[in-house]
Motif scaffolding. Structure first.
Motif, PDB file in Angstrom:
ATOM      1  N   MET A  96      -0.456   1.793 -17.772  1.00  0.00           N
ATOM      2  CA  MET A  96      -1.572   2.073 -16.742  1.00  0.00           C
ATOM      3  C   MET A  96      -2.158   3.381 -17.200  1.00  0.00           C
ATOM      4  O   MET A  96      -1.156   4.313 -17.459  1.00  0.00           O
ATOM      5  N   LEU A 137      -5.769  16.587  -6.572  1.00  0.00           N
ATOM      6  CA  LEU A 137      -4.270  16.512  -6.716  1.00  0.00           C
ATOM      7  C   LEU A 137      -3.779  17.347  -7.506  1.00  0.00           C
ATOM      8  O   LEU A 137      -2.596  17.922  -7.336  1.00  0.00           O
ATOM      9  N   PHE A 184       0.801  -1.231   0.108  1.00  0.00           N
ATOM     10  CA  PHE A 184       0.201  -0.072   0.146  1.00  0.00           C
ATOM     11  C   PHE A 184       0.731   1.316  -0.157  1.00  0.00           C
ATOM     12  O   PHE A 184       0.274   2.341  -0.152  1.00  0.00           O
ATOM     13  N   THR A 185       2.256   1.171   0.247  1.00  0.00           N
ATOM     14  CA  THR A 185       2.986   2.306  -0.077  1.00  0.00           C
ATOM     15  C   THR A 185       3.786   2.446  -1.187  1.00  0.00           C
ATOM     16  O   THR A 185       4.005   3.412  -1.761  1.00  0.00           O
ATOM     17  N   ASN A 209      -3.180   6.937 -16.373  1.00  0.00           N
ATOM     18  CA  ASN A 209      -2.827   7.853 -15.019  1.00  0.00           C
ATOM     19  C   ASN A 209      -3.761   8.592 -14.393  1.00  0.00           C
ATOM     20  O   ASN A 209      -3.813   9.530 -13.251  1.00  0.00           O
ATOM     21  N   GLU A 210      -4.950   8.445 -14.965  1.00  0.00           N
ATOM     22  CA  GLU A 210      -6.144   9.022 -14.185  1.00  0.00           C
ATOM     23  C   GLU A 210      -6.824   8.317 -13.270  1.00  0.00           C
ATOM     24  O   GLU A 210      -6.993   6.992 -13.668  1.00  0.00           O
ATOM     25  N   HIS A 211      -7.310   8.757 -12.325  1.00  0.00           N
ATOM     26  CA  HIS A 211      -8.142   7.942 -11.136  1.00  0.00           C
ATOM     27  C   HIS A 211      -9.381   7.838 -11.997  1.00  0.00           C
ATOM     28  O   HIS A 211      -9.925   8.638 -12.580  1.00  0.00           O
ATOM     29  N   ILE A 212      -9.929   6.573 -11.241  1.00  0.00           N
ATOM     30  CA  ILE A 212     -11.569   6.448 -12.051  1.00  0.00           C
ATOM     31  C   ILE A 212     -12.452   7.688 -11.364  1.00  0.00           C
ATOM     32  O   ILE A 212     -13.365   8.157 -12.201  1.00  0.00           O
ATOM     33  N   LEU A 213     -12.337   8.154 -10.264  1.00  0.00           N
ATOM     34  CA  LEU A 213     -13.034   9.312  -9.826  1.00  0.00           C
ATOM     35  C   LEU A 213     -12.060  10.583 -10.120  1.00  0.00           C
ATOM     36  O   LEU A 213     -11.384  10.867  -9.453  1.00  0.00           O
ATOM     37  N   GLN A 269      -3.355   6.394  -1.615  1.00  0.00           N
ATOM     38  CA  GLN A 269      -2.292   5.153  -1.675  1.00  0.00           C
ATOM     39  C   GLN A 269      -0.902   5.270  -2.541  1.00  0.00           C
ATOM     40  O   GLN A 269      -1.025   6.335  -3.391  1.00  0.00           O
ATOM     41  N   ALA A 270       0.057   4.714  -1.945  1.00  0.00           N
ATOM     42  CA  ALA A 270       1.258   4.437  -2.719  1.00  0.00           C
ATOM     43  C   ALA A 270       1.860   6.133  -3.217  1.00  0.00           C
ATOM     44  O   ALA A 270       1.907   6.868  -2.416  1.00  0.00           O
ATOM     45  N   GLU A 271       1.934   6.104  -4.590  1.00  0.00           N
ATOM     46  CA  GLU A 271       2.449   7.550  -5.037  1.00  0.00           C
ATOM     47  C   GLU A 271       1.641   8.441  -4.591  1.00  0.00           C
ATOM     48  O   GLU A 271       2.134   9.726  -4.419  1.00  0.00           O
ATOM     49  N   ASP A 272       0.305   8.449  -4.670  1.00  0.00           N
ATOM     50  CA  ASP A 272      -0.564   9.604  -4.233  1.00  0.00           C
ATOM     51  C   ASP A 272      -0.368  10.000  -2.910  1.00  0.00           C
ATOM     52  O   ASP A 272      -0.272  10.971  -2.611  1.00  0.00           O
ATOM     53  N   LEU A 273      -0.227   8.956  -2.330  1.00  0.00           N
ATOM     54  CA  LEU A 273       0.099   9.384  -0.536  1.00  0.00           C
ATOM     55  C   LEU A 273       1.350  10.123  -0.567  1.00  0.00           C
ATOM     56  O   LEU A 273       1.515  11.107   0.239  1.00  0.00           O
ATOM     57  N   GLY A 292      -7.020   3.601  -7.031  1.00  0.00           N
ATOM     58  CA  GLY A 292      -8.058   3.942  -7.734  1.00  0.00           C
ATOM     59  C   GLY A 292      -7.947   4.448  -9.399  1.00  0.00           C
ATOM     60  O   GLY A 292      -8.997   5.266  -9.591  1.00  0.00           O
TER      61      GLY A 292
END
Lengths: 272, 235
Positions: free
Chosen positions: B1, B14, A255-256, B3-7, B78-82, A269
């Motif tokens: 992948m 961001l 998750f990170t 690069n856009e979020h579904i939402l 999560q991950a890179e977004d976080l 997401g």
């Protein structure tokens, strides 16, 4: 009996650590077919003793299908065919000598929707130990029922109404009754298929706390659509996509800093 | 992948965070460059304007912090977004501090304007400021372009600032020893140089944060340092 040789020589496309130091279940090159359609493709993974592992992935990715392979629940589907090997304590669970009823007592299961028997709370828990001959007296059976209800965190709420119907409990209580029913037969592993998806946040929190407690004594494999749930309760997380096990690793790493782009796309997401 | 979020509103948040952070980076750079320019030109009117502008940086930092907290609370990145959100919060704080140091430099420059130029030690603050300015500009490019190598290069350049500060410190102390009239101005200059050196340190913080954002692990190697001013006078 599955031989020790070659267990760790498996070729896999999965990213991350599929092996465990203390494996309870060992799955190697598992394929699952529904008729012509292949639902699981060459999945290899260990489930360790007393670990909580989450299976995540989009709908139709095969995570529930794979979960059901672990206690041969797929046997109930005529068109379903399982290839590869799955062993419990190094014993092939698909061996023809295996008694499936005994196997499912060792590897219990909790489903998405609570499904208590249309019987009393007491009988719901006592039924398994009775048919498996786990008690020789009424006192012993009472002891198992009480302990199972205590372990599932339900005892204080139901101890004065054990003869009331199990179906009269709230959704969260029914799910904890189903967990009590599963642990009453002294399983070694508990499989959970989205156990909180029909529950409110409070009931969910109680089940999650219960899973954390049970993880000290059992191996728990949980399929969940809630990423936060996987992050909160499991030590390892496995990401499935289109029937393949893409990545498996420590939950905090997944998750990170997931290693695979597909995993990252799913957990953050994004459109994968 | 993709690069856009579904939402898509998650992407909007961001993008807004990123846009505000780059705006703050631009403001902080302008403030710092102006503070060094004003040291040379000693234009009181410009110095006063700079001091007043500092509030704009404070306000924008507060806005970024608020948006970052909202994203964490409402979007569970999560991950890179976080890492992106956490990095934005940290970098924003650092940029706001660079603004504070630019204001400090300006306050002391204003004080120097009141003194006779004969009583001010002649040292090269402008050159130290220019190297720091280039580091600051580079680190913002590294952030925008996700350039790991440039982030490391910026971090390692800080040692140049440290050496300049140490040399300047010695020069100002020597000047004050020779002429006691220089003590007041010399002290102001020492604090100005220290402020620039601190801006250099903050730029390295941004460089290290960039590295973490891009690679998901800290830049753990020991950072080269050469600021010896705290040891001055010890044999």
């Amino acid at each position: 009996m599955v031989s020790n040789s070659n267990i760790n020589n498996v070729k896999t496309k999965t990213i991350g650590e599929i092996f465990s130091k203390d494996p309870k279940i060992i799955c190697r090159n598992v394929d699952v077919f529904y008729g012509e359609k292949q639902a699981i493709k060459d999945v290899s993974i260990d489930i360790a003793s007393r670990e909580i592992i989450s299976f995540i992935g989009p709908s139709g990715c095969g995570k529930s299908t794979f979960l059901r392979c672990l206690n041969r629940m797929n046997d109930t589907i005529d068109t379903c065919k399982v290839k590869g090997s799955i062993s419990l304590d190094k014993e092939d669970i698909y061996d023809e000598k295996i008694d499936v009823v005994t196997l499912r007592a060792k590897i219990g299961m909790v489903f998405q929707k609570p499904n208590p028997f249309p019987k009393s709370i007491y009988e719901n828990v006592a039924y398994g130990p009775k048919i498996h001959g786990l008690s020789s007296s009424k006192e012993e059976l009472d002891f198992i029922v009480e302990n199972s209800l205590k372990d599932s965190g339900l005892w204080e709420e139901v101890k004065d109404r054990l003869q009331s119907p199990g179906t009269g409990l709230s959704g969260g209580q029914q799910q904890r009754l189903c967990i009590a029913r599963a642990i009453a037969v002294s399983p070694e592993i508990i499989l959970m298929d989205e156990p909180c998806s029909a529950l409110d946040p409070i009931a969910t929190a109680k089940i999650e706390e219960l899973i954390n407690q049970l993880g000290k004594n059992y191996s728990i494999v949980i399929v969940t659509h809630s990423m936060q749930q996987a992050a909160r309760i499991s030590q390892r997380t496995a990401y499935f996509h289109l029937g393949e096990l893409i990545e498996v690793g420590e939950t905090k790493k997944i998750f990170t800093m997931p290693k695979d782009k597909q995993t990252e796309a799913y957990i953050s997401g994004r459109i994968g | 992948m993709g690069n856009e979020h579904i939402l898509s509103s998650f992407d909007d948040d961001l993008n807004k965070l990123n846009k505000d952070l780059l705006k703050l980076a631009k403001l902080a750079t302008e403030q710092f460059v102006s503070s060094i320019d004003n040291f040379s030109t000693q234009n009181i009117e410009e110095i006063d304007k700079l001091i007043l502008r500092d509030k704009n940086l404070d306000d924008l930092d507060e806005k970024i912090q608020q948006l970052g907290f909202e994203i964490i609370a409402l979007r569970s990145p999560q991950a890179e977004d976080l890492r992106r959100v956490i990095s934005a919060l940290k970098i924003s704080t650092v940029l706001e501090r660079i603004g504070d140091y630019s204001r400090n430099i300006s306050n002391r420059t204003k004080a120097l304007c009141e003194l006779s130029s004969d009583d001010i030690p002649g040292v090269n603050i402008g050159k130290m400021g220019l190297v720091t300015q280039e580091m600051l500009e580079d680190v913002i490019i590294a952030y925008k372009d996700k350039d790991s190598d440039l982030s490391i290069k910026v971090r390692d350049t800080d040692v140049v600032i440290d050496k300049m500060n140490t040399k300047l410190y010695q020069e100002v102390l020597a000047s004050m020893s020779r002429n006691k009239k220089n003590i007041v101005s010399g002290t102001h200059i020492l604090f100005i140089a220290k402020s620039i050196e601190r801006v250099g340190d903050y730029v390295t913080d941004i460089a290290e944060q960039n590295y973490f954002l891009i690679n998901g692990k800290p830049l753990s190697e020991e950072r080269p340092k050469a600021d010896k001013t705290s040891l001055y006078g010890i044999d």
